[in-house]
Write an enzyme that holds these catalytic residues in place. Structure first.
Site, PDB file in Angstrom:
ATOM      1  N   ASP A   1       0.824  -1.206   0.000  1.00 16.58           N
ATOM      2  CA  ASP A   1       0.000   0.000   0.000  1.00 16.58           C
ATOM      3  C   ASP A   1       0.859   1.257   0.000  1.00 16.58           C
ATOM      4  O   ASP A   1       2.050   1.217   0.312  1.00 16.58           O
ATOM      5  CB  ASP A   1      -0.951   0.012   1.197  1.00 16.58           C
ATOM      6  CG  ASP A   1      -0.217  -0.070   2.539  1.00 16.58           C
ATOM      7  OD1 ASP A   1       0.805  -0.778   2.626  1.00 16.58           O
ATOM      8  OD2 ASP A   1      -0.665   0.582   3.510  1.00 16.58           O
TER       9      ASP A   1
ATOM     10  N   GLU B   1       0.147  -1.478   5.756  1.00 15.09           N
ATOM     11  CA  GLU B   1       1.214  -1.055   6.667  1.00 15.09           C
ATOM     12  C   GLU B   1       1.158   0.430   6.963  1.00 15.09           C
ATOM     13  O   GLU B   1       1.425   0.861   8.096  1.00 15.09           O
ATOM     14  CB  GLU B   1       2.569  -1.426   6.056  1.00 15.09           C
ATOM     15  CG  GLU B   1       3.769  -1.228   6.978  1.00 15.09           C
ATOM     16  CD  GLU B   1       4.443   0.128   6.832  1.00 15.09           C
ATOM     17  OE1 GLU B   1       5.396   0.387   7.583  1.00 15.09           O
ATOM     18  OE2 GLU B   1       4.018   0.933   5.973  1.00 15.09           O
TER      19      GLU B   1
END
Length: 383
Positions: A87, A147
């Site tokens: 991400d 994350e």
């Protein structure tokens, strides 16, 4: 297996393919809130790794990007962990507005540094190693899908530690430093939300009946900021503030989102107690304050075994002529924290070098993609 120098030749022969993969990973919106985009990255990575012979599976989450786990090698052998995340921090539309671009050796685009370059290094390092007959360790790859938001909407933290437990060493391909430093310690990260309720009133007709939530919060922001302790290694930042509706009304509601970075568990425990005390304190009568903990990301502890791993890695890097590095501690969090929590010696920030991640100015050094791929292969071959 082919010798390490021959492996380096594979990188030089596949530079164009590596850049194409880097571009593929960057030119897709995959901010932490875009589950479909993150999961699309996961499918691309899965396809790549399965062609290399990996067994690939996902931990699936309803409100967050899925975590990819891949494994290759003899189950009886000790295993190493290669890790990172899929991400980014950027919103939808960014990939189209600022696509992958190379100019004068600098690469730009959303997540090009944090950390699509690192994912590309990981993919090609294992591909070239396995094509050359690598069988020194069993390899496990863990790539998180959320994350950047500290796994606040998933069970990824717990799933990560379950997958990593028992590894003999770990390598995180997070953002590389421009001075070539390697990270062996990171602060933990926590975020809090303070919400204040006051009493609304017309600012002209009956201001005396109002109790300003903004005024109450203003006092408390000073108290919150004062909890920074530089010596302890704990910093506090009131980063986002809002309150009120219009200028001619006494504000009934106000809030602030607070970021905390902490080096030790003791520092975090002190902050928790202090924040609750601040929430209970009242400056403006008839106001109430609630303090909510949003996320907590543990620190990457400095392990003696990580220091020794760095020393051995630096000797290998010197042997093959890579730039000299130093081991450092930084304030930004990463999933390396979960590795050290399991007692796994870990080197972090082995990804492409660059600056300004999380901003529009983010850039990465093109040449470092190839250099760091060679370095990772050398480490896995000789450590």
């Amino acid at each position: 297996m082919e010798d390490v120098v021959q492996l380096f030749d594979k990188v030089d022969q596949n530079r164009e393919a590596m850049v194409d993969t880097w571009k593929l990973l960057v030119d897709r919106d995959c901010g932490s809130g875009n589950k479909a985009g993150v999961d699309g990255v996961g499918r691309d990575v899965k396809d790549f790794l399965e062609k290399c012979g990996f067994k690939v599976w996902f931990h699936e989450y309803e409100k967050a990007g899925n975590m990819l786990v891949a494994e290759y090698g003899d189950a009886s052998k000790p295993f190493i962990v290669l890790t990172g995340h899929m991400d980014t921090v950027f919103g939808d539309g960014t990939a189209a507005a600022r696509p992958f671009t190379i100019k004068d050796g600098k690469v730009t685009g959303p997540g090009v540094l944090d950390m699509k370059g690192g994912v590309t290094i990981l993919l090609y390092a294992v591909r070239f190693l396995l094509e050359a007959g690598y069988n020194r360790y069993r390899i496990k790859i863990i790539l998180a899908g959320d994350e950047e938001v500290a796994h606040g909407n998933s069970t990824a933290s717990a799933d990560y530690e379950k997958e990593a437990k028992g590894a003999v060493m770990g390598f995180n391909l997070e953002t590389g430093c421009v001075d070539n430093s390697v990270v062996i310690e990171r602060k933990g990260v926590a975020q809090y939300l303070f919400e204040v309720d006051g009493v609304g009133a017309h600012a002209g007709n009956n201001p005396e009946d109002g109790r300003s939530a903004v005024e109450e919060l203003a006092h408390k922001i000073l108290d919150i900021q004062a909890e920074t302790d530089w010596q302890e290694g704990t910093t506090v930042n009131c980063g986002v503030i809002a309150g009120g509706t219009v200028a001619n009304a006494v504000p009934e509601h106000a809030w602030v989102k607070v970021d905390v970075r902490f080096k030790t568990t003791a520092g975090m425990e002190r902050i928790e107690k202090a924040f609750q005390k601040i929430a209970k304190k009242q400056y403006v009568e008839s106001t109430t304050t609630c303090c909510k903990k949003l996320v907590v990301f543990p620190p990457m502890e400095r392990l003696e075994s990580s220091e020794k791993l760095f020393e051995r890695a630096e000797a290998i890097a010197e042997k093959y002529g890579f730039p000299k590095a130093k081991a450092i501690a930084v304030g930004g969090g990463s999933d390396s924290a979960h590795l050290t929590a399991c007692g796994i010696p870990t080197l972090c920030a082995l990804g492409v070098r660059g600056q300004f991640n999380h901003t529009e100015r983010e850039w990465a050094e093109e040449e470092s993609l190839f250099e760091r791929t060679k370095l990772l292969m050398a480490l896995l071959s000789e450590l």
